[in-house]
Each structure stands twice: as C-alpha cells, then as structure tokens.
Design an enzyme around this catalytic site. Sequence first.
Site, short mmCIF file in Angstrom:
data_model
loop_
_atom_site.label_atom_id
_atom_site.label_comp_id
_atom_site.label_asym_id
_atom_site.label_seq_id
_atom_site.Cartn_x
_atom_site.Cartn_y
_atom_site.Cartn_z
N GLU A 84 0.85 -1.19 0.00
CA GLU A 84 0.00 0.00 0.00
C GLU A 84 0.89 1.24 0.00
O GLU A 84 1.87 1.30 0.74
CB GLU A 84 -0.91 0.01 1.22
N GLU A 131 -2.54 11.85 2.84
CA GLU A 131 -3.29 11.32 3.98
C GLU A 131 -3.07 12.20 5.20
O GLU A 131 -1.99 12.77 5.40
CB GLU A 131 -2.87 9.89 4.29
#
Length: 426
Positions: free
Chosen positions: A232, A237
């Site tokens: 990932e 974020e």
Amino acid sequence: MFFCRSLLFVCLSYFLFDSVGASNIASRLVGRTSRQVRRFTQDFNVALGVVLDSREKLLPQVHLTNSQSVFCKSDAGATSAGSNSSSSSLGPSGSSESAGSSTNTASAAGSTSTGVAVSTPYKLVEEHSGSDFFDGWTFTDAADVTTHGIVDYVDEGTASANNLTAITSDGTAIMRVETTATVTGNRQSIRITTNSIYNSGLWILDAIHMPTGCGTWPAFWTNGPNWPDGGEIDIVEGVGDNTNDQATLHTLEGCSLASSSSSTLDITGSVITSTDCVSTGGGCGIRASSTVSYGAAFNSNGGGVFTMTLNSSGIAVWFFERSNIPSDITAGTPLPGLWGTPFAWWASPTCNITEFFGYQSTIFDTTLCGDLAGSVWSDAGAPGQEQSCATRTGVSDCDTFVRNNGASFQEAYWELNSVKIYQIPS
C-alpha cells in the site's frame, strides 16, 4: 658518373628515411588520437552514469503518540477491479515500464498543456479530468470495512442524486460527505477505485481542495491485491486539522527505511513512525515539511500537485504548491529528474519493490472517525492539530460529534483538476 650515382643514392636514402619518418609520425598521431577518444568515451560514460543514477533516484493498527501518526488501511473485504497485462518495471531514467489495463486513456501527452515541454520517456496512459473524470472508476457501495469509519460509501447513482459528486462549470470533479444536520447511523461518503492497475509508473494528482476538519480522514492512495501482500502506498493522507501531508508504505515483513535521518535518506520530509514498513506495526510514514500540503492550509493556498513514482529502484513522493508546479508537469511531459529532492523516498536496497508491491489500484476515499481519526480525537501536537479535536469541539468523542454536527462537514470535500498516470513504454 660515380658522383651522380652517389648523389642519387643519397637522395633515395633521404626520401625513404623521410617517408618512414612521416609514416611513424602519422602512426603516433593516430595512436594518440585513438587514446584520447577512448579516454573521452570513458569519461563520458562515467558522467552519463552519474546523471542516469541521479535521475533514477528521482526517479494504516493505528495510534498517535507524541504527535506521530500511524495510518493504516487494510483492504480486507473491499472490492477491487482491474486486470494486469505485464509485470516489467524499471526506473524513470529511461528503462522499460509496462502498463496494466486502462479504461480511460490518452494517446498524446501534453496535447492540452500550457507549460514548457521537455524530452521525457514517460507517456500518458490514463487521465481523469473534466466531464469524463468519473469514467474508469468503480464506486464502493458498502460500509467502511477497511478503516471502520462511521460512513456508508454509496454507488455512483446515489452519489449523484444526493449531490455528493458533481462536475463544476470549470470542469473540476467534486466528491463530498453528507452534511445532513443529524444522523442516527453513518454519514454517506465516497470511495472510488480505478478499474486499471499498474505495477510501475508515475502518478500525478492536481487538487484544488481536500476534506478537512475534526473527524475527517481522507486519503489518495494505491493498493495491491490481497492486502498487505501487494503493498500500500499512501500519497495524500491526514486527519482532522492537520496541515502537513503524510506519505506511508504498508507491506509484509521485510521492507524498511535505511535510516530515520532525513539527510541520510536524502529527503525533505521527516520520518515520524517506524523505519519498519510492516503493516502490523503501522507502516513507515514520512511527513512533508510543507505546512500547506494538507487540509485547510492546502485549500486556502489554492491547492497543488502531488506526484509519486513507483519503479524497481524505489518509491518517491513530491508535493508542489500551486505557484510552484514544474513547467514540465504542466506541459504534460513530466521528468522527475528535474523536480529536486522528494519529501519521501523509499529506496530498493532496503525494500525490494518488485517483491513487496504488486499491481496497484488507485483510490480516493473520505471516512469519518474510524481507526485513526477516532482514536486520536483527544490527542494534540501534530502540525495544525496543536489543540485536540475534543478540546476544540467540546465533544468528548468523535462518533458523537460526527452524527450531530452535519454543518461541520461543509469543508469535507475533494475538488480535483485531474489524475494522470504515466509509464515508460517497454
């Protein structure tokens, strides 16, 4: 007669000597020139190697302790789409990269660009922009089983009907969170995943606005199959009122950062979690130094561009403010070697990229509370979050605040100019 013969002999001898000497001189000149050419070639190859090596480089279990965020998004139970066609991948300095399948492609990079074009090996293989932005994405229609946020992701038809998605008159794409005053269960939100997958390439996100505010947890990221087996990569974020973007890798055991020192890693960001990227430990996160790379600060500054390169030499992430976007990106001829030091860089010597990262889907989502935004509700100290959300809102827990304060999520939306994916053709 004797004198004439003697004179002829002397002349012939002089002629032969002079010819041999000239031949020797010519031979020596040829030899010297050859050696100089060889030395020049060797020096040129060494210099070229240095340049190519430099270009090649350029080429979320959740908790927060002392303002160190650990982001994690398992994809267990989530739907993924797409199929692959090749597995070749090398670096941005000109080596081969192969595309997976794509449903929204472009044949001529930079055809609508206004920046300064440069020579680049990268070719545009997928673009999402304008009225066609949502083509080529699958809308998740389920609760948030990935990060356990209190949202229900909705299908494309519901999203459009409820004004959660839109294309503006300027051609930008909008993705919102439901702002109904109070809800008894979950708020509606959007999660979209590309139908195409790639095991290498260059991702470029041009965003004007991102979700922000207490309780929010938005992300732009890529994910391989069978999380965490396929790896990932979190490109954008953060949570709440953060002002600095965080990029993070999550992998199986065996991938790590070589150091926690920014200078040693040659990055502009800061390692804020473990150097071990294993997903069970929360991954290895790097926070951007820019205080306008995330949240309200990003939005008020006109947004900007995030880029990520994935190839066998490593994974790198850059952020550019709106006023400082490289002209080669604007022109549609991106060349990472011109972008300077990335804020995040995970090098292959301590993380075998081809081993830990499979074909990546590209994802946008906005969740609320959940494993991270909920767990750090009472925490303070991160840039932009010097005061906790519990203190700011006067509400003791994230879930209660989200369900009873719909108006607080007016800023919880994405506004995007484009997402572009480039590859180096094989």
